[in-house]
Write a protein that holds these residues in place. Structure first.
Motif, PDB file in Angstrom:
ATOM      1  N   GLY A 140       0.826  -1.209   0.000  1.00 49.09           N
ATOM      2  CA  GLY A 140       0.000   0.000   0.000  1.00 49.09           C
ATOM      3  C   GLY A 140       0.857   1.254   0.000  1.00 49.09           C
ATOM      4  N   VAL A 141       1.925   1.271  -0.711  1.00 52.43           N
ATOM      5  CA  VAL A 141       2.880   2.355  -0.911  1.00 52.43           C
ATOM      6  C   VAL A 141       4.023   2.301   0.099  1.00 52.43           C
ATOM      7  N   THR A 142       3.783   2.612   1.376  1.00 56.34           N
ATOM      8  CA  THR A 142       4.889   2.659   2.337  1.00 56.34           C
ATOM      9  C   THR A 142       4.747   1.644   3.473  1.00 56.34           C
ATOM     10  N   GLY A 143       3.789   0.738   3.360  1.00 56.21           N
ATOM     11  CA  GLY A 143       3.572  -0.241   4.421  1.00 56.21           C
ATOM     12  C   GLY A 143       4.649  -1.314   4.467  1.00 56.21           C
ATOM     13  N   VAL A 144       4.815  -1.895   5.643  1.00 61.13           N
ATOM     14  CA  VAL A 144       5.796  -2.960   5.869  1.00 61.13           C
ATOM     15  C   VAL A 144       5.085  -4.103   6.595  1.00 61.13           C
ATOM     16  N   VAL A 145       5.314  -5.321   6.130  1.00 56.28           N
ATOM     17  CA  VAL A 145       4.761  -6.506   6.783  1.00 56.28           C
ATOM     18  C   VAL A 145       5.932  -7.376   7.207  1.00 56.28           C
ATOM     19  N   GLY A 146       5.914  -7.796   8.463  1.00 56.37           N
ATOM     20  CA  GLY A 146       6.926  -8.708   8.965  1.00 56.37           C
ATOM     21  C   GLY A 146       6.267 -10.000   9.398  1.00 56.37           C
ATOM     22  N   LEU A 147       6.772 -11.124   8.923  1.00 56.42           N
ATOM     23  CA  LEU A 147       6.216 -12.432   9.249  1.00 56.42           C
ATOM     24  C   LEU A 147       7.284 -13.259   9.938  1.00 56.42           C
ATOM     25  N   LEU A 148       6.987 -13.724  11.136  1.00 59.80           N
ATOM     26  CA  LEU A 148       7.896 -14.592  11.876  1.00 59.80           C
ATOM     27  C   LEU A 148       7.154 -15.885  12.151  1.00 59.80           C
ATOM     28  N   GLU A 149       7.580 -16.940  11.498  1.00 64.66           N
ATOM     29  CA  GLU A 149       6.920 -18.235  11.669  1.00 64.66           C
ATOM     30  C   GLU A 149       7.619 -19.025  12.759  1.00 64.66           C
ATOM     31  N   ASN A 150       6.799 -19.747  13.542  1.00 60.60           N
ATOM     32  CA  ASN A 150       7.326 -20.526  14.649  1.00 60.60           C
ATOM     33  C   ASN A 150       6.552 -21.836  14.755  1.00 60.60           C
ATOM     34  N   GLY A 151       6.375 -22.505  13.630  1.00 61.97           N
ATOM     35  CA  GLY A 151       5.683 -23.788  13.639  1.00 61.97           C
ATOM     36  C   GLY A 151       4.180 -23.654  13.620  1.00 61.97           C
ATOM     37  N   GLU A 152       3.507 -24.760  13.880  1.00 58.37           N
ATOM     38  CA  GLU A 152       2.046 -24.799  13.893  1.00 58.37           C
ATOM     39  C   GLU A 152       1.512 -24.054  15.110  1.00 58.37           C
ATOM     40  N   GLY A 153       0.293 -23.600  15.003  1.00 58.20           N
ATOM     41  CA  GLY A 153      -0.333 -22.947  16.143  1.00 58.20           C
ATOM     42  C   GLY A 153      -0.998 -21.644  15.760  1.00 58.20           C
ATOM     43  N   PRO A 154      -1.462 -20.917  16.759  1.00 63.75           N
ATOM     44  CA  PRO A 154      -2.168 -19.677  16.494  1.00 63.75           C
ATOM     45  C   PRO A 154      -1.268 -18.621  15.850  1.00 63.75           C
ATOM     46  N   VAL A 155      -1.909 -17.688  15.188  1.00 63.05           N
ATOM     47  CA  VAL A 155      -1.211 -16.582  14.546  1.00 63.05           C
ATOM     48  C   VAL A 155      -1.583 -15.298  15.267  1.00 63.05           C
ATOM     49  N   ILE A 156      -0.602 -14.469  15.528  1.00 64.92           N
ATOM     50  CA  ILE A 156      -0.834 -13.182  16.180  1.00 64.92           C
ATOM     51  C   ILE A 156      -0.508 -12.091  15.177  1.00 64.92           C
ATOM     52  N   MET A 157      -1.393 -11.097  15.077  1.00 65.29           N
ATOM     53  CA  MET A 157      -1.150  -9.983  14.176  1.00 65.29           C
ATOM     54  C   MET A 157      -1.116  -8.696  14.975  1.00 65.29           C
ATOM     55  N   LEU A 158      -0.124  -7.875  14.694  1.00 65.66           N
ATOM     56  CA  LEU A 158      -0.027  -6.547  15.301  1.00 65.66           C
ATOM     57  C   LEU A 158      -0.046  -5.529  14.181  1.00 65.66           C
ATOM     58  N   ARG A 159      -0.684  -4.400  14.418  1.00 67.66           N
ATOM     59  CA  ARG A 159      -0.729  -3.344  13.420  1.00 67.66           C
ATOM     60  C   ARG A 159      -0.341  -2.038  14.098  1.00 67.66           C
ATOM     61  N   ALA A 160       0.451  -1.243  13.406  1.00 63.85           N
ATOM     62  CA  ALA A 160       0.844   0.046  13.965  1.00 63.85           C
ATOM     63  C   ALA A 160       0.875   1.088  12.854  1.00 63.85           C
ATOM     64  N   ASP A 161       0.489   2.294  13.184  1.00 56.14           N
ATOM     65  CA  ASP A 161       0.593   3.403  12.244  1.00 56.14           C
ATOM     66  C   ASP A 161       1.968   4.028  12.384  1.00 56.14           C
ATOM     67  N   MET A 162       2.518   4.490  11.270  1.00 61.30           N
ATOM     68  CA  MET A 162       3.863   5.064  11.282  1.00 61.30           C
ATOM     69  C   MET A 162       3.859   6.532  10.899  1.00 61.30           C
ATOM     70  N   ASP A 163       2.706   7.059  10.519  1.00 59.11           N
ATOM     71  CA  ASP A 163       2.702   8.426  10.019  1.00 59.11           C
ATOM     72  C   ASP A 163       2.579   9.444  11.142  1.00 59.11           C
ATOM     73  N   ALA A 164       3.077  10.631  10.849  1.00 57.87           N
ATOM     74  CA  ALA A 164       3.008  11.742  11.791  1.00 57.87           C
ATOM     75  C   ALA A 164       1.881  12.680  11.360  1.00 57.87           C
ATOM     76  N   LEU A 165       1.430  13.491  12.276  1.00 55.08           N
ATOM     77  CA  LEU A 165       0.423  14.499  11.967  1.00 55.08           C
ATOM     78  C   LEU A 165       1.093  15.855  11.896  1.00 55.08           C
ATOM     79  N   PRO A 166       0.722  16.663  10.905  1.00 55.13           N
ATOM     80  CA  PRO A 166       1.313  18.010  10.830  1.00 55.13           C
ATOM     81  C   PRO A 166       0.813  18.859  11.991  1.00 55.13           C
ATOM     82  N   MET A 167       1.736  19.358  12.776  1.00 56.36           N
ATOM     83  CA  MET A 167       1.388  20.167  13.948  1.00 56.36           C
ATOM     84  C   MET A 167       2.179  21.476  13.890  1.00 56.36           C
ATOM     85  N   PRO A 168       1.543  22.594  14.226  1.00 56.45           N
ATOM     86  CA  PRO A 168       2.281  23.855  14.236  1.00 56.45           C
ATOM     87  C   PRO A 168       3.276  23.904  15.395  1.00 56.45           C
TER      88      PRO A 168
END
Length: 87
Positions: A59-87
């Motif tokens: 999606g232009v500047t997004g990054v996905v990191g996948l760390l596999e550790n065998g069978e089992g549940p999957v955990i997903m984390l999401r974070a925003d990286m952008d800043a807001l313009p502030m005076p």
């Protein structure tokens, strides 16, 4: 030193200076939405260094990191990286 930090595992304590430096660096170089080229590169570099399979430019500047550790549940984390313009 903060007593809570003393209770952390030594491996985690060893990471704290690097994580603190990364945190400060990212906040000293804010980038607006869809312009986070530097930020995305730093995130990808650090995920790759930690053993993650990294996909960049999602999606232009997004990054996905996948760390596999065998069978089992999957955990997903999401974070925003952008800043807001502030005076």
């Amino acid at each position: 030193m903060n007593p809570t930090l003393l209770a952390l595992h030594p491996d985690i304590q060893a990471l704290l200076p690097k994580l603190d430096a990364l945190y400060k660096d990212l906040h000293q170089h804010p980038e607006l939405s869809m312009q986070e080229v530097r930020t995305a590169a730093l995130v990808a570099k650090n995920l790759h260094h930690c053993g993650y399979q990294v996909t960049e430019k999602v999606g232009v500047t997004g990054v996905v990191g996948l760390l596999e550790n065998g069978e089992g549940p999957v955990i997903m984390l999401r974070a925003d990286m952008d800043a807001l313009p502030m005076p």
